[in-house]
Design an enzyme around this catalytic site. Structure first.
Site, PDB file in Angstrom:
ATOM      1  N   ASP A 120     -74.805  66.361  69.744  1.00  0.00           N
ATOM      2  CA  ASP A 120     -74.080  66.264  71.002  1.00  0.00           C
ATOM      3  C   ASP A 120     -74.217  67.597  71.729  1.00  0.00           C
ATOM      4  O   ASP A 120     -74.767  68.561  71.195  1.00  0.00           O
ATOM      5  CB  ASP A 120     -72.596  65.900  70.722  1.00  0.00           C
ATOM      6  CG  ASP A 120     -71.944  65.239  71.908  1.00  0.00           C
ATOM      7  OD1 ASP A 120     -71.012  64.448  71.717  1.00  0.00           O
ATOM      8  OD2 ASP A 120     -72.394  65.497  73.058  1.00  0.00           O
TER       9      ASP A 120
ATOM     10  N   GLU B 242     -63.441  62.528  78.076  1.00  0.00           N
ATOM     11  CA  GLU B 242     -63.356  63.307  76.834  1.00  0.00           C
ATOM     12  C   GLU B 242     -61.973  63.939  76.660  1.00  0.00           C
ATOM     13  O   GLU B 242     -60.965  63.271  76.897  1.00  0.00           O
ATOM     14  CB  GLU B 242     -64.507  64.324  76.799  1.00  0.00           C
ATOM     15  CG  GLU B 242     -65.876  63.628  76.856  1.00  0.00           C
ATOM     16  CD  GLU B 242     -67.038  64.548  76.596  1.00  0.00           C
ATOM     17  OE1 GLU B 242     -67.964  64.602  77.430  1.00  0.00           O
ATOM     18  OE2 GLU B 242     -67.055  65.201  75.541  1.00  0.00           O
TER      19      GLU B 242
END
Ligand code: GLC
Length: 631
Positions: A311, A517
């Protein structure tokens, strides 16, 4: 013996010269021959590569740090647009293609001419790009219970991504969100792994359907109208303590394998080309250094043969504070089985440290060769060497009518009707009549495209207002009602205005503001004001249908108490007409909750199947209405 005639001698000499005259330089290397098997091309190319060229393939950088020299000098193999990273605001598909092709030209000019692969978060349509069709976020798609609809969305998304010259989408997120306090819960199709497994149909939509006899675990992309997909985030991203993003998933092996892993098995069978590693930890061990699960299980047991990508700064966050020992992060992640690192900015340090670890023996060359083999396998399989550049003829796919109609269908099928009473009579309020003297549309989310799209739209965190091309719910109401019906819009009217307004009925749209997020982590799950107060003011003065825009179940009892009807619309995206298609009865309501709706946040986490299960509305709940058309 036949005498040699002059022409025969001449032909022989010509052939002799042709063979002698040709040099290696004239004979195309095997890896450039599309007629050769992929594995042969990979082996041939790998054998020609220097360590610097190999490490370059393992390096993914953000477009903002990419220049032609950086790409050439470092043999960079991949670029990305982070959320909101665009050529300029409102850039056209052609401008996107020009940008991507400019980067590609630099990569193709290297000694071996290996094309780069460009990735982007096309997670509910091509959502970074102005004018793209914005589909409902995954939580709404889970409510449809229609895997084939999701595959069709994948088809459309692939075409819109290719319209901009990009070949790789960081989707689908196959997280199984087990706690709605998680800021990314709307990226999860459901709390139920079975529903998530069924929605992996997005992968053949994006990549194309694997052929008969396909070997599970191999990557597959069916050509230049399709894109490489990315199953993410491996593994257990949706199971963290209290839904805290990037935190620790505490669960035994049986729980991990039965809840969070199953969708990866589906993804393998569908030929997913890449897998992205989760920021989270499993029982205290960071996933970005979990060799047992990456090398051992994903690449070993599941036979995954595509490439594993980190990521964004995922390896930096192996240590706390993040980046405090980047040398360790590089060594631990690559040895754990990561193949490509989404650096994305500090590439000089990454390349230098990785080179050092190989030269010192801390990382074996065989690990590097495994990583580069996988990356090249994906690139050869998807035809990137044969079609490295954009196809200008595809620009028109972006946001076209067919895709918007598909999104409209998905919106109405995603709606979950939680209440449908009648204030004045025992007749349920919905469906609403299109012909009325005067109606009111109200609420913070009624005329706000950014709010109805949610996070991961145009900007990383989403935005407010007319952020892109689309139809707000107010736009949709005006288009749906009879021309004789007067539509009044008031974002936050007071009770007297409503009481004295003479409205036949009201539609009030409220909900969560966009988030992405960690910014979406929320422990109380109440919607911001003005929200409830608007619903109470509107519904005190007219029969009212409340439309709730949210990425997850929120505290809803006060909204329910005030409203005659209430629809959970999740984050519907750009096509607001999908909501009015159901409100006005062109189609019936049929969506089913993809998640448990709690009574109180004190109950969380609480999921279907738990020993103590006491929801306000259970997984699968949803009222229906009659309709003029089939559902
Ligand atoms: C983000 C997300 C991931 C996304 C990546 C690139 O932090 O965790 O889902 O694909 O970075 O934007």
């Amino acid at each position: 013996m036949a005498l040699l005639t002059a022409p025969a001698v001449f032909a022989a000499l010509l052939l002799f010269w042709a063979v002698l005259g040709s040099t290696d330089a004239d004979v195309a290397p095997l890896y450039k021959d599309p007629a050769q098997p992929v594995e042969a091309r990979v082996t041939d190319l790998l054998g020609r590569m220097t360590l610097a060229e190999k490490i370059g393939q393992m390096t993914q950088i953000e477009r903002l740090v990419a220049t032609p020299d950086v790409l050439r000098d470092n043999f960079i193999g991949s670029l990305l647009s982070g959320g909101g990273s665009v050529p300029h605001k409102g850039a056209t598909p052609q401008e996107w293609q020009d940008m991507v092709d400019g980067f590609q030209k630099a990569c193709m000019s290297t000694r071996l001419g290996i094309p780069m692969i460009y990735g982007i978060d096309a997670v509910h349509g091509h959502n970074n790009v102005y004018g793209a069709t914005i589909f409902p976020h995954n939580v709404g798609l889970g409510a449809t219970r229609e895997p084939y609809l999701v595959r069709r969305i994948g088809n459309a998304t692939a075409l819109e991504v290719r319209a901009t010259g990009i070949q790789y989408a960081f989707a689908p997120c196959i997280a199984v969100c087990r706690d709605p306090r998680w800021g990314r819960c709307y990226e999860s199709y459901s709390e139920d792994h079975g529903i998530v497994q069924s929605m992996t149909e997005l992968i053949p939509g994006l990549q194309g359907e694997v052929p008969k006899g396909f070997t599970s675990g191999m990557p597959y992309v069916a050509g230049k109208n399709k894109v490489a997909a990315c199953a993410k985030h491996f593994v257990g991203d949706g199971g963290t303590v209290n839904g805290i993003n990037e935190n620790n998933t505490i669960i035994n092996q049986e729980g991990l394998m039965s809840i969070h892993m199953p969708a990866y098995l589906n993804a393998m069978k569908m030929g997913v080309s890449t897998v992205m590693i989760s920021y989270s930890s499993w029982n205290g061990k960071k996933m970005h250094e979990n060799g047992d699960l990456i090398n051992g299980y994903l690449k070993g047991k599941l036979n995954f043969k595509g490439f594993v990508i980190s990521d964004w700064e995922g390896i930096d966050r192996i240590t706390n504070p993040a980046g405090s020992d980047y040398s360790y992060s590089v060594k631990a992640s690559i040895n754990a089985g990561l193949d490509m690192i989404m650096v994305p900015n500090n590439f000089q340090s990454f390349i230098s440290l990785l080179t050092g670890h190989v030269n010192s023996g801390a990382i074996n060359m065989s690990r590097i060769d495994d990583a580069v083999t996988r990356i090249l396998r994906v690139k050869f399989t998807m035809g990137l060497f044969e079609n490295p550049y954009s196809d200008p003829s595809m620009a028109g796919y972006l946001g076209n009518k067919e895709h918007r109609d598909l999104a409209r269908e998905a919106v109405r099928k995603s709606l979950v009707l939680l209440k449908n009473d009648g204030k004045a009579s025992d007749k349920p309020l919905l469906p609403l009549p299109k012909k009325a003297t005067k109606i009111l549309v109200a609420g913070s989310h009624a005329d706000n495209l950014g709010y109805q799209c949610g996070g991961w739209t145009i900007e990383w965190q989403g935005d407010t207002g007319r952020t892109t091309v689309g139809t707000t719910i107010l736009d949709a109401v005006k288009a749906a009602v009879d021309p004789s019906t007067s539509v009044v819009f008031a974002e936050n009217p007071d009770a007297d205005f409503v009481k004295n307004g003479g409205f036949s009925y009201a539609i009030v749209v409220v909900g969560e503001h966009p988030y992405t997020e960690t910014k979406g982590d929320n422990l109380n799950l109440t919607i911001p004001e003005p929200g409830l107060s608007t619903v109470q003011a509107v519904c005190s003065g007219a029969p009212c249908a409340t439309v709730l825009i949210s990425g997850r179940p929120v505290v809803v009892q006060p909204l329910l108490a005030a409203s005659d009807a209430l629809v959970a619309a999740w984050l519907p995206g750009s096509e607001g007409q999908g909501i009015t298609d159901a409100l006005f009865g062109d189609y019936g309501f049929g969506g089913k909750l993809p998640r448990t709706w709690f009574k109180s946040v004190d109950q969380l986490p609480m999921n279907y199947g738990d020993a103590h299960y006491d929801p306000l509305f259970p997984l699968g709940y949803g009222l229906t209405t009659n309709a003029t058309k089939a559902y």
